[in-house]
Design an enzyme around this catalytic site. Structure first.
Site, PDB file in Angstrom:
ATOM      1  CD  GLU A  10      -4.478   9.047  26.166  1.00  0.00           C
ATOM      2  OE1 GLU A  10      -5.513   9.546  25.730  1.00  0.00           O
ATOM      3  OE2 GLU A  10      -3.907   8.088  25.600  1.00  0.00           O
ATOM      4  CG  HIS A  18     -11.279   7.205  23.688  1.00  0.00           C
ATOM      5  ND1 HIS A  18     -10.077   7.862  23.690  1.00  0.00           N
ATOM      6  CD2 HIS A  18     -11.855   7.505  22.512  1.00  0.00           C
ATOM      7  CE1 HIS A  18      -9.935   8.525  22.554  1.00  0.00           C
ATOM      8  NE2 HIS A  18     -11.007   8.331  21.830  1.00  0.00           N
ATOM      9  CB  CYS A  70      -7.045   2.226   5.244  1.00  0.00           C
ATOM     10  SG  CYS A  70      -5.352   2.256   5.896  1.00  0.00           S
ATOM     11  CE1 TYR A 118     -10.126   2.477  27.813  1.00  0.00           C
ATOM     12  CE2 TYR A 118      -9.227   4.484  26.884  1.00  0.00           C
ATOM     13  CZ  TYR A 118      -9.437   3.122  26.809  1.00  0.00           C
ATOM     14  OH  TYR A 118      -8.954   2.401  25.746  1.00  0.00           O
ATOM     15  CB  CYS A 122      -3.893   9.819   6.858  1.00  0.00           C
ATOM     16  SG  CYS A 122      -5.083   8.693   7.575  1.00  0.00           S
ATOM     17  CG  ASP A 143     -11.339   9.986  18.739  1.00  0.00           C
ATOM     18  OD1 ASP A 143     -11.516  11.027  18.103  1.00  0.00           O
ATOM     19  OD2 ASP A 143     -10.397   9.808  19.524  1.00  0.00           O
ATOM     20  CG  ASP A 201      -0.982  -8.266  -3.345  1.00  0.00           C
ATOM     21  OD1 ASP A 201      -0.686  -8.376  -2.143  1.00  0.00           O
ATOM     22  OD2 ASP A 201      -1.795  -7.425  -3.777  1.00  0.00           O
ATOM     23  CB  CYS A 234       1.025   3.229   8.340  1.00  0.00           C
ATOM     24  SG  CYS A 234       0.394   4.582   7.335  1.00  0.00           S
TER      25      CYS A 234
HETATM   26  P1  ADP Z   1       0.687  -5.352  -5.340  1.00  0.00           P
HETATM   27  O1  ADP Z   1      -0.420  -5.140  -4.356  1.00  0.00           O
HETATM   28  O2  ADP Z   1       1.568  -6.512  -4.966  1.00  0.00           O
HETATM   29  O3  ADP Z   1       1.445  -4.104  -5.625  1.00  0.00           O
HETATM   30  P2  ADP Z   1      -1.149  -5.180  -7.637  1.00  0.00           P
HETATM   31  O4  ADP Z   1      -2.074  -6.263  -8.022  1.00  0.00           O
HETATM   32  O5  ADP Z   1      -1.722  -3.950  -7.040  1.00  0.00           O
HETATM   33  O6  ADP Z   1      -0.005  -5.822  -6.737  1.00  0.00           O
HETATM   34  O7  ADP Z   1      -0.373  -4.701  -8.921  1.00  0.00           O
HETATM   35  C1  ADP Z   1       0.209  -5.591  -9.831  1.00  0.00           C
HETATM   36  C2  ADP Z   1       0.405  -4.862 -11.153  1.00  0.00           C
HETATM   37  O8  ADP Z   1       1.281  -5.644 -11.967  1.00  0.00           O
HETATM   38  C3  ADP Z   1      -0.871  -4.691 -11.966  1.00  0.00           C
HETATM   39  O9  ADP Z   1      -1.041  -3.322 -12.289  1.00  0.00           O
HETATM   40  C4  ADP Z   1      -0.631  -5.522 -13.235  1.00  0.00           C
HETATM   41  O10 ADP Z   1      -1.186  -4.930 -14.396  1.00  0.00           O
HETATM   42  C5  ADP Z   1       0.868  -5.544 -13.338  1.00  0.00           C
HETATM   43  N1  ADP Z   1       1.420  -6.705 -14.080  1.00  0.00           N
HETATM   44  C6  ADP Z   1       1.133  -8.021 -13.884  1.00  0.00           C
HETATM   45  N2  ADP Z   1       1.845  -8.792 -14.739  1.00  0.00           N
HETATM   46  C7  ADP Z   1       2.597  -7.941 -15.486  1.00  0.00           C
HETATM   47  C8  ADP Z   1       3.547  -8.133 -16.543  1.00  0.00           C
HETATM   48  N3  ADP Z   1       3.856  -9.330 -16.987  1.00  0.00           N
HETATM   49  N4  ADP Z   1       4.126  -7.024 -17.075  1.00  0.00           N
HETATM   50  C9  ADP Z   1       3.835  -5.783 -16.620  1.00  0.00           C
HETATM   51  N5  ADP Z   1       2.939  -5.565 -15.629  1.00  0.00           N
HETATM   52  C10 ADP Z   1       2.326  -6.610 -15.068  1.00  0.00           C
HETATM   53 FE1  SF4 Z   2      -3.897   6.574   7.819  1.00  0.00          FE
HETATM   54 FE2  SF4 Z   2      -3.733   4.631   9.601  1.00  0.00          FE
HETATM   55 FE3  SF4 Z   2      -4.337   4.074   7.057  1.00  0.00          FE
HETATM   56 FE4  SF4 Z   2      -1.874   4.881   7.749  1.00  0.00          FE
HETATM   57  S1  SF4 Z   2      -2.875   2.991   8.345  1.00  0.00           S
HETATM   58  S2  SF4 Z   2      -3.049   5.571   6.002  1.00  0.00           S
HETATM   59  S3  SF4 Z   2      -2.324   6.327   9.367  1.00  0.00           S
HETATM   60  S4  SF4 Z   2      -5.532   5.281   8.514  1.00  0.00           S
END
Ligand code: ADP
Ligand code: SF4
Length: 685
Positions: free
Chosen positions: A104, A173, A347, A175, A344, A266, A647, A362
């Site tokens: 491109e 876009h 997001c 450009y 996809c 887009d 998390d 992604c």
């Molecule tokens: P991540 O984004 O890191 O994957 P989430 O918050 O989406 O975390 O998911 C965490 C999952 O862990 C939740 O579904 C929650 O119910 C589960 N969880 C938390 N503590 C416990 C535990 N002690 N035993 C079993 N499952 C748990």
């Molecule tokens: Fe789709 Fe981009 Fe989200 Fe991946 S990050 S699921 S390619 S929109």
């Protein structure tokens, strides 16, 4: 499995001028955040797309000259012979799988910032730069136009020397070539401005120049934005978009058409578009040209793809995001495995990578951007030397991806989840307005896990530390997620708010758990991503009066990175949500919030029935701490390691949680020395 004959049409070869694509799967140009600084990463990524069955694989935007510099973002360059050499591995990687390689060629005009090269910014007419900065573009005179054509021609010749099969003239876009087409941006009084025939002149010359230079061996593609979505102020698919196409109809070998105005139009996120959303704007094109047409629309369903071809909307199935989320999408259809497509979710986290000038990432595909630096392949994982017994606790994005990848490697997995339903945060967030497609993160993994006998799933199993020890796993992975903070500390608010009793003060967790919402709603968003705005949308649609307060200067401010911010704020304002911008939550109690202006500190009092704090999140690591307290018993229980991922280690995006789960599953049993990611770096000669 044999291919479903219904999809045979997608695997027909299609001629594009002097070259022939082996099938109709066309990976349209898309940014990777890699650009000329990371040629090895780019080559590997594009090669895997070709391996996955994309018959045409294009590069990202590739600058033809230093006067088009998009630093610090990841763009390619074809400025000299070194660039030719740097791009050859990309072409070879694509050719190795029998696919066509497209480049491109790009000049940004007043949409380039030239911060690195410090070249003056060019435009059809003098105007402030299109990317806000204290600078203006100068109007190109005839000599500049001549020079521009020479640069483009030279870059096309370099592209040919690098081995590319398809060379783009990029008039989309906002450009440079598009700026000449646009009556908003082209105010010239000479033969390159004024009437449409004059505004089209440069693009016509560009196509002719490119054909004359490389057309014997390379196909000439034109990428044209046929509708700017600016209504009557701009080019529309009802008006000049059609006229431009009719004027140039047979000149290129291929038309790559889309909507534009900004990249956000887009590559609209799923919050603002469904599969095939561009059809209404691009459907006219095929009637005006005999040349093959490609467009995009987040196509992940083979039936929609077939429908596009059969109904004569396009000849190829263009895809950027679907090819990022699943580089093997075509192969899966070819092998009768379409149920395995990792669809996809729309997001736009991939867009945020480019907007933050880092390699592609992604939410669905943890391997994208990691092909070269970590050696990850989307379809292959290293089989385990020894099958180990791994306990994964928590079934959010991190836990699901970890369990699935461990299972694919041949480990034995027990996946324990406290809730009845698997999916963690996905179960909550995908229920918010516009975020329904996010459920694909969960659903794809559950579907794939069901095919593996090595994964046992235990819902409704909240584990204590004692429970985890009693299961006698070799390794324990904690993916127990996070909770929303209750103290008001967010990314801009460093201090806790003074939160008293009285009035209902909730977090999103309370809302998801079904807490009652009374009276006028005040949402305080100091996270700045999706949840604050989506909750505001939800409660507004449910008939509540909603105020959305934030210390930022705009609503959902981080979504600038996902190209969604404009659309989110517009939707919320149209729904009647009232923004309270640049306001920090100082205190709340008895149904009154005190909001302090982030600049002056001036306090305004705001009455609420329900206050929802969308601020930071805290790791849910109580199980981890419980296990740590029992370290002395690990050995007797046979446990070699306990690790937090996602998390529950550090709350972040879904994309990061999926990546963390995948990474642990790939790497936990390998020697640490083997798992240092490679870096591309200039080494002095
Ligand atoms: P991540 O984004 O890191 O994957 P989430 O918050 O989406 O975390 O998911 C965490 C999952 O862990 C939740 O579904 C929650 O119910 C589960 N969880 C938390 N503590 C416990 C535990 N002690 N035993 C079993 N499952 C748990
Ligand atoms: Fe789709 Fe981009 Fe989200 Fe991946 S990050 S699921 S390619 S929109």
């Amino acid at each position: 499995m044999p291919r479903n004959p219904r999809y045979d049409i997608l695997f027909e070869p299609v001629r594009i001028g002097p070259v022939t694509a082996p099938n109709r799967f066309y990976q349209t140009p898309h940014a990777t955040g890699m650009g000329y600084l990371k040629p090895e990463s780019g080559a590997k990524l594009r090669g895997i797309k070709a391996e996955g069955g994309w018959g045409v694989v294009c590069t990202e935007y590739c600058s033809i000259h230093p006067s088009s510099d998009d630093s610090p973002f990841g763009f390619l360059t074809l400025w000299d012979e070194d660039d030719v050499r740097a791009l050859m591995p990309t072409v070879e990687a694509i050719h190795a799988h029998g696919s066509l390689a497209g480049v491109e060629l790009w000049h940004g005009g007043s949409h380039a910032n030239n911060r690195l090269t410090r070249e003056p910014i060019l435009a059809p007419s003098a105007r402030p730069a299109l990317i806000p900065q204290p600078g203006s573009a100068r109007a190109m005179d005839k000599a500049d136009i001549k020079a521009f054509r020479t640069w483009h021609r030279s870059a096309a010749l370099r592209a040919k020397r690098a081995g590319f099969d398809i060379v783009y003239c990029y008039a989309g876009h906002d450009y440079l070539p598009f700026q000449f087409l646009s009556p908003r941006l082209n105010l010239r009084g000479d033969e390159y401005g004024g009437s449409l025939a004059n505004r089209v002149r440069l693009l016509r010359e560009l196509i002719e120049d490119t054909r004359e230079a490389v057309g014997d061996r390379c196909a000439i593609a034109v990428r044209l934005s046929v509708d700017e979505l600016h209504g009557s102020r701009g080019i529309t698919s009802q008006g000049e978009g059609q006229e431009i196409l009719a004027m140039l109809a047979e000149l290129p070998d291929l038309w790559d058409v889309n909507v534009s105005g900004s990249l956000g139009n887009d590559s609209r996120s799923s919050r603002f578009s469904d599969e095939g959303f561009q059809e209404a704007h691009v459907a006219f094109v095929k009637a005006l040209t005999s040349k093959p047409v490609v467009s995009v629309g987040r196509f992940t369903s083979p039936d929609s793809m077939v429908s596009q071809v059969r109904r004569g909307i396009q000849d190829f199935i263009g895809a950027a995001r679907p090819s990022i989320a699943d580089p093997f999408l075509p192969k899966k259809i070819d092998e009768g495995r379409e149920d395995e497509i990792r669809e996809c979710i729309g997001c736009n986290i991939c867009r945020s990578a480019n907007n933050e000038a880092v390699p592609l990432r992604c939410s669905q595909n943890p391997t994208i951007g990691e092909e070269w630096r970590r050696g990850w392949h989307p379809e292959h994982v290293e089989a385990a030397d020894t099958s180990l017994h791994v306990l994964v606790v928590g079934s959010g994005p991190a836990g699901l991806e970890c369990a699935l990848t461990l299972g694919r490697r041949g480990h034995r997995v027990m996946l324990a989840e406290a809730g009845r339903k698997l999916g963690g945060r996905i179960n909550q967030e995908a229920g918010l307005p516009g975020l329904g497609y996010w459920a694909r993160i969960r659903d794809h993994r559950l579907h794939m896990m069901a095919k593996l006998s090595s994964i046992e799933i235990f819902p409704e199993s909240r584990l204590s530390a004692e429970d985890a020890l009693a299961l006698e796993a070799d390794h324990v992975v904690l993916a127990t997620g996070s909770r929303w903070r209750r103290d008001g500390i967010g990314s801009l608010g460093e201090e806790a708010a003074d939160l008293g009793a009285g009035g209902s003060i909730l977090t999103p967790d309370d809302v998801f758990a079904g807490a009652a919402i009374a009276g006028p709603v005040l949402i305080y968003d100091d996270e700045h991503y999706a949840v604050g705005g989506a909750l505001a949308e939800k409660f507004s649609k449910e008939g509540h009066q909603v105020h959305l307060a934030t210390p930022a200067a705009m609503l959902s401010s981080w979504t600038v990175m996902t190209d969604e911010q404009f659309f989110i704020q517009r939707r919320l304002m149209e729904l009647g949500v009232r923004p309270l911008l640049s306001q920090h939550l100082a205190s709340a109690g008895n149904g009154v919030a005190e909001l302090a202006c982030v600049y002056t500190g001036r306090i305004r009092r705001h009455e609420f029935g329900t206050l929802i704090l969308v601020t930071g999140r805290m790791a849910e690591d109580s199980l981890y701490r419980g296990l740590l307290a029992m370290t002395g018993q690990w050995q007797a229980a046979g446990i070699r390691s306990v690790t937090r991922i996602g998390d529950c280690l550090a709350p972040s995006s879904i994309a990061d949680a999926v990546h963390a789960g995948h990474r642990w599953a790939r790497e936990f049993d390998r020697p640490p020395a083997e798992i240092v990611p490679r870096r591309e770096r200039p080494i002095p000669a």
